[in-house]
Design a protein around this motif. Structure first.
Motif, PDB file in Angstrom:
ATOM      1  N   LEU A 242     -15.355   8.470 -21.168  1.00  0.00           N
ATOM      2  CA  LEU A 242     -14.770   7.940 -19.934  1.00  0.00           C
ATOM      3  C   LEU A 242     -14.160   6.568 -20.219  1.00  0.00           C
ATOM      4  O   LEU A 242     -14.788   5.723 -20.841  1.00  0.00           O
ATOM      5  CB  LEU A 242     -15.836   7.847 -18.849  1.00  0.00           C
ATOM      6  N   THR A 243     -12.936   6.366 -19.768  1.00  0.00           N
ATOM      7  CA  THR A 243     -12.214   5.126 -20.080  1.00  0.00           C
ATOM      8  C   THR A 243     -12.049   4.199 -18.885  1.00  0.00           C
ATOM      9  O   THR A 243     -11.987   2.982 -19.044  1.00  0.00           O
ATOM     10  CB  THR A 243     -10.827   5.449 -20.649  1.00  0.00           C
ATOM     11  N   ASP A 244     -11.959   4.751 -17.665  1.00  0.00           N
ATOM     12  CA  ASP A 244     -11.802   3.899 -16.487  1.00  0.00           C
ATOM     13  C   ASP A 244     -12.180   4.689 -15.244  1.00  0.00           C
ATOM     14  O   ASP A 244     -12.203   5.935 -15.256  1.00  0.00           O
ATOM     15  CB  ASP A 244     -10.362   3.392 -16.371  1.00  0.00           C
ATOM     16  N   LEU A 245     -12.485   3.975 -14.173  1.00  0.00           N
ATOM     17  CA  LEU A 245     -12.774   4.610 -12.893  1.00  0.00           C
ATOM     18  C   LEU A 245     -12.224   3.746 -11.762  1.00  0.00           C
ATOM     19  O   LEU A 245     -12.053   2.540 -11.908  1.00  0.00           O
ATOM     20  CB  LEU A 245     -14.268   4.877 -12.712  1.00  0.00           C
ATOM     21  N   ALA A 246     -11.962   4.393 -10.635  1.00  0.00           N
ATOM     22  CA  ALA A 246     -11.467   3.695  -9.438  1.00  0.00           C
ATOM     23  C   ALA A 246     -12.100   4.340  -8.226  1.00  0.00           C
ATOM     24  O   ALA A 246     -12.236   5.574  -8.152  1.00  0.00           O
ATOM     25  CB  ALA A 246      -9.943   3.766  -9.354  1.00  0.00           C
ATOM     26  N   TYR A 247     -12.503   3.508  -7.259  1.00  0.00           N
ATOM     27  CA  TYR A 247     -13.152   3.979  -6.040  1.00  0.00           C
ATOM     28  C   TYR A 247     -12.280   3.597  -4.857  1.00  0.00           C
ATOM     29  O   TYR A 247     -11.777   2.471  -4.785  1.00  0.00           O
ATOM     30  CB  TYR A 247     -14.534   3.334  -5.928  1.00  0.00           C
ATOM     31  N   VAL A 248     -12.082   4.528  -3.926  1.00  0.00           N
ATOM     32  CA  VAL A 248     -11.208   4.265  -2.790  1.00  0.00           C
ATOM     33  C   VAL A 248     -11.715   5.030  -1.569  1.00  0.00           C
ATOM     34  O   VAL A 248     -12.283   6.123  -1.705  1.00  0.00           O
ATOM     35  CB  VAL A 248      -9.743   4.655  -3.108  1.00  0.00           C
ATOM     36  N   SER A 249     -11.540   4.433  -0.383  1.00  0.00           N
ATOM     37  CA  SER A 249     -11.848   5.111   0.879  1.00  0.00           C
ATOM     38  C   SER A 249     -10.579   5.178   1.708  1.00  0.00           C
ATOM     39  O   SER A 249      -9.879   4.171   1.861  1.00  0.00           O
ATOM     40  CB  SER A 249     -12.929   4.357   1.653  1.00  0.00           C
ATOM     41  N   ILE A 250     -10.296   6.367   2.257  1.00  0.00           N
ATOM     42  CA  ILE A 250      -9.100   6.547   3.088  1.00  0.00           C
ATOM     43  C   ILE A 250      -9.500   7.256   4.381  1.00  0.00           C
ATOM     44  O   ILE A 250     -10.486   8.006   4.410  1.00  0.00           O
ATOM     45  CB  ILE A 250      -7.996   7.347   2.360  1.00  0.00           C
ATOM     46  N   PRO A 251      -8.775   7.031   5.477  1.00  0.00           N
ATOM     47  CA  PRO A 251      -9.105   7.683   6.755  1.00  0.00           C
ATOM     48  C   PRO A 251      -8.964   9.199   6.660  1.00  0.00           C
ATOM     49  O   PRO A 251      -8.045   9.714   6.008  1.00  0.00           O
ATOM     50  CB  PRO A 251      -8.087   7.092   7.731  1.00  0.00           C
ATOM     51  N   LEU A 252      -9.883   9.902   7.338  1.00  0.00           N
ATOM     52  CA  LEU A 252      -9.784  11.367   7.383  1.00  0.00           C
ATOM     53  C   LEU A 252      -8.622  11.797   8.259  1.00  0.00           C
ATOM     54  O   LEU A 252      -7.937  12.774   7.972  1.00  0.00           O
ATOM     55  CB  LEU A 252     -11.091  11.952   7.919  1.00  0.00           C
ATOM     56  N   ASP A 253      -8.402  11.073   9.347  1.00  0.00           N
ATOM     57  CA  ASP A 253      -7.273  11.364  10.232  1.00  0.00           C
ATOM     58  C   ASP A 253      -6.875  10.081  10.953  1.00  0.00           C
ATOM     59  O   ASP A 253      -7.516   9.042  10.799  1.00  0.00           O
ATOM     60  CB  ASP A 253      -7.621  12.473  11.237  1.00  0.00           C
ATOM     61  N   ALA A 254      -5.842  10.166  11.741  1.00  0.00           N
ATOM     62  CA  ALA A 254      -5.293   8.962  12.383  1.00  0.00           C
ATOM     63  C   ALA A 254      -6.030   8.577  13.651  1.00  0.00           C
ATOM     64  O   ALA A 254      -5.831   7.477  14.174  1.00  0.00           O
ATOM     65  CB  ALA A 254      -3.808   9.185  12.686  1.00  0.00           C
ATOM     66  N   THR A 255      -6.885   9.451  14.178  1.00  0.00           N
ATOM     67  CA  THR A 255      -7.486   9.196  15.487  1.00  0.00           C
ATOM     68  C   THR A 255      -8.964   8.828  15.430  1.00  0.00           C
ATOM     69  O   THR A 255      -9.413   7.937  16.148  1.00  0.00           O
ATOM     70  CB  THR A 255      -7.307  10.433  16.392  1.00  0.00           C
ATOM     71  N   SER A 256      -9.733   9.485  14.569  1.00  0.00           N
ATOM     72  CA  SER A 256     -11.190   9.313  14.614  1.00  0.00           C
ATOM     73  C   SER A 256     -11.675   8.003  14.015  1.00  0.00           C
ATOM     74  O   SER A 256     -12.726   7.489  14.383  1.00  0.00           O
ATOM     75  CB  SER A 256     -11.875  10.479  13.889  1.00  0.00           C
ATOM     76  N   GLY A 257     -10.926   7.454  13.076  1.00  0.00           N
ATOM     77  CA  GLY A 257     -11.362   6.233  12.403  1.00  0.00           C
ATOM     78  C   GLY A 257     -12.373   6.482  11.298  1.00  0.00           C
ATOM     79  O   GLY A 257     -12.812   5.541  10.639  1.00  0.00           O
ATOM     80  N   ARG A 258     -12.768   7.723  11.096  1.00  0.00           N
ATOM     81  CA  ARG A 258     -13.707   8.046  10.018  1.00  0.00           C
ATOM     82  C   ARG A 258     -12.994   8.011   8.670  1.00  0.00           C
ATOM     83  O   ARG A 258     -11.808   8.314   8.576  1.00  0.00           O
ATOM     84  CB  ARG A 258     -14.326   9.427  10.241  1.00  0.00           C
ATOM     85  N   LYS A 259     -13.750   7.646   7.645  1.00  0.00           N
ATOM     86  CA  LYS A 259     -13.184   7.565   6.305  1.00  0.00           C
ATOM     87  C   LYS A 259     -13.942   8.468   5.347  1.00  0.00           C
ATOM     88  O   LYS A 259     -15.111   8.790   5.563  1.00  0.00           O
ATOM     89  CB  LYS A 259     -13.224   6.120   5.790  1.00  0.00           C
ATOM     90  N   ARG A 260     -13.259   8.845   4.286  1.00  0.00           N
ATOM     91  CA  ARG A 260     -13.898   9.588   3.197  1.00  0.00           C
ATOM     92  C   ARG A 260     -13.631   8.849   1.901  1.00  0.00           C
ATOM     93  O   ARG A 260     -12.506   8.398   1.654  1.00  0.00           O
ATOM     94  CB  ARG A 260     -13.370  11.017   3.113  1.00  0.00           C
ATOM     95  N   SER A 261     -14.644   8.706   1.088  1.00  0.00           N
ATOM     96  CA  SER A 261     -14.505   7.989  -0.181  1.00  0.00           C
ATOM     97  C   SER A 261     -14.245   8.967  -1.316  1.00  0.00           C
ATOM     98  O   SER A 261     -14.676  10.128  -1.283  1.00  0.00           O
ATOM     99  CB  SER A 261     -15.764   7.170  -0.474  1.00  0.00           C
ATOM    100  N   TYR A 262     -13.537   8.463  -2.324  1.00  0.00           N
ATOM    101  CA  TYR A 262     -13.195   9.264  -3.493  1.00  0.00           C
ATOM    102  C   TYR A 262     -13.446   8.434  -4.756  1.00  0.00           C
ATOM    103  O   TYR A 262     -13.328   7.197  -4.737  1.00  0.00           O
ATOM    104  CB  TYR A 262     -11.730   9.709  -3.462  1.00  0.00           C
TER     105      TYR A 262
END
Length: 500
Positions: A242-262
């Motif tokens: 493994l050489t590198d990693l990146a963590y990010v959270s983005i909204p699931l949709d435009a209305t709920s405000g919930r996020k999912r991390s990747y």
């Protein structure tokens, strides 16, 4: 009089303190030491480890092995890379490591995580008010860490290693050991074949009871055996380094405000994997496949998290729509028809204030190539393409950079020990005074972006403070060790016999 070389700053971070009354800092690693500087003046505040404690770190304990019945701990001695010899004939540094290649700082500026090289150790520090470093914990990982990230409001460390695994562990050590999962049910091979129905003599019954006690104790030991001396969870693995990693959270949709991390991870076998964030890291969303050589750096711009910029030993950068696994654009790193091989050392996505009191920010992608004194500059356009801008010319090979709060300039750490453009050839004479860091800022330009060096009193003060010294008459063998500690990415390039 012989002028010794100064250890170049391998890693540098600007620390913005959120606690009232705590001054902002620069934190830097050079050789086997960490330095803290006042961000307002550049004055050196502290050095870790202190000389009195360095000798105690020569012997290191390695975490217990989970294989077989080996001893619970091993001890090994690591020879330090030779540095300046002080009066009395003792080495100035006698730590169990010679490099600190990775630093990560929490978003509140109160904690820092450092990776020490040869002892494979994650160290967590508290950044005290006066800039001193107070070590909270040291955790020896199974394999040498190659990338780390602080996630979940800085409560968790994600650590990828050179064996291809990614672990999750708490920022503040809980004091708990990681226990292997209990084995439910009876394992037939660990039970005696005889039973009380087949054995009748008193002597054989006593022997059978002894066997049952032995197997019962062995099963209990296997269930409760710690796999690590500290809390550690394996969340995913690659079949390559493994050489590198990146963590990010983005909204699931435009209305709920919930996020999912990747969690995005790259390896030596040209793969970029997109997985869900913990605790669902076992779910693979897709792959970003398009590199033809190893990937060394991943970068997700904060202002455009749908894009990923990646680079490695190919002669181009790639922009992805990573959540779709779709290649958007390739940006060349060398002129067409040029045969030179390049390796991306690191990629940064920065939002800087434009000159001339402009209210608009310049969103730039900066790229450092291994063993190059040029810092390449691109702008990320709205369609995901990269547009080349004027590059930054430093006085030595670019190692790292950081951005102070103002966001109008960048501070670049440079290697002035080796000749500019070379990873092996040392300068014939050590520069005096040594240049450790340089500052650059955007300047007005009629078309595109342009840069200019700044006469910064802060960087001048950091340069005057210096780091630990390297003897000017160092043997070639030891020079090579120092070269490899700074420039090791070339070793990831596969040889002909590895292509299959």
């Amino acid at each position: 009089m012989v002028v010794n070389y100064q250890h170049p700053i391998q890693c540098m971070r600007y620390v913005e303190r959120q606690t009232s009354g705590f001054p902002n800092l620069f934190v830097a690693s050079a050789g086997s030491k960490i330095y803290t500087y006042a961000a307002e003046t550049g004055k050196q505040l502290a050095i870790w480890p202190e000389a009195a404690n360095a000798a105690d770190s020569t012997v290191v304990s390695v975490a217990p092995s989970s294989e077989g019945d080996e001893p619970s701990a091993k001890k090994r001695k690591v020879s330090p890379v030779p540095e300046r010899i002080a009066k009395g004939g003792q080495s100035e540094t006698s730590t169990a490591w010679s490099t600190i290649p990775i630093l990560a700082v929490s978003s509140d500026g109160n904690y820092m995580v450092a990776v020490t090289g040869e002892d494979k150790c994650l160290r967590v520090f508290e950044l005290e008010e006066g800039g001193n470093l107070k070590q909270f914990s040291e955790r020896h990982m199974p394999k040498r860490p190659s990338a780390i990230a602080l996630v979940e409001d800085d409560k968790t460390i994600l650590c990828g290693d050179k064996f291809g695994d990614v672990y999750s562990l708490p920022l503040i050590d809980t004091g708990k050991s990681s226990i292997a999962p209990k084995v439910h049910g009876k394992i037939k091979p660990n039970q005696p074949a005889a039973t009380t129905l087949t054995v009748h003599s008193k002597r054989n019954l006593a022997s059978l009871e002894q066997q049952l006690r032995h197997y019962g104790q062995k099963e209990k030991t296997a269930e409760e055996k710690p796999t690590s001396a500290f809390e550690l969870h394996l969340i995913l693995g690659h079949v390559s380094m493994l050489t590198d990693l990146a963590y990010v959270s983005i909204p699931l949709d435009a209305t709920s405000g919930r996020k999912r991390s990747y969690l995005l991870t790259a390896d030596r076998d040209e793969h970029i994997r997109v997985s869900r964030g913990p605790p669902q890291a076992h779910i693979i969303e897709n792959y970003c496949l398009g590199h033809t050589s190893f990937v060394s750096s991943l970068c997700i711009p904060q202002w455009a998290p749908k894009y990923l910029v990646s680079g490695g030993a190919d002669d181009h950068l790639i922009v992805w729509r990573w959540n779709e696994g779709r290649l958007v654009h390739k940006a060349p790193l060398v002129e067409e028809g040029t045969d030179s091989e390049v390796i991306v050392r690191r990629i940064w996505a920065l939002s800087l204030t434009k000159p001339a009191n402009s209210q608009e920010n310049a969103n730039v992608i900066l790229v450092a190539l291994d063993g190059s004194s040029k810092l390449l500059c691109f702008t990320l356009e709205s369609d995901g393409s990269l547009k080349a801008q004027n590059s930054i010319q430093a006085s030595g090979n670019v190692l790292d950079l950081t951005v102070p709060t103002e966001g109008s300039s960048i501070v670049v750490s440079v290697d002035t020990v080796r000749e500019a453009g070379s990873t092996q050839e040392w300068r014939t004479a050590a520069p005096s005074p040594s240049t450790l860091v340089e500052a650059f800022r955007l300047k007005p330009a009629s078309d595109g972006l342009d840069w200019e060096p700044t006469s910064d009193t802060i960087t001048a003060q950091i340069n005057s403070e210096g780091t630990s010294e390297i003897s000017a008459d160092l043997a070639e063998k030891h020079k090579k060790e120092l070269n490899d500690s700074l420039y090791s990415l070339g070793n990831l390039r596969k040889k002909n016999f590895e292509d299959d």
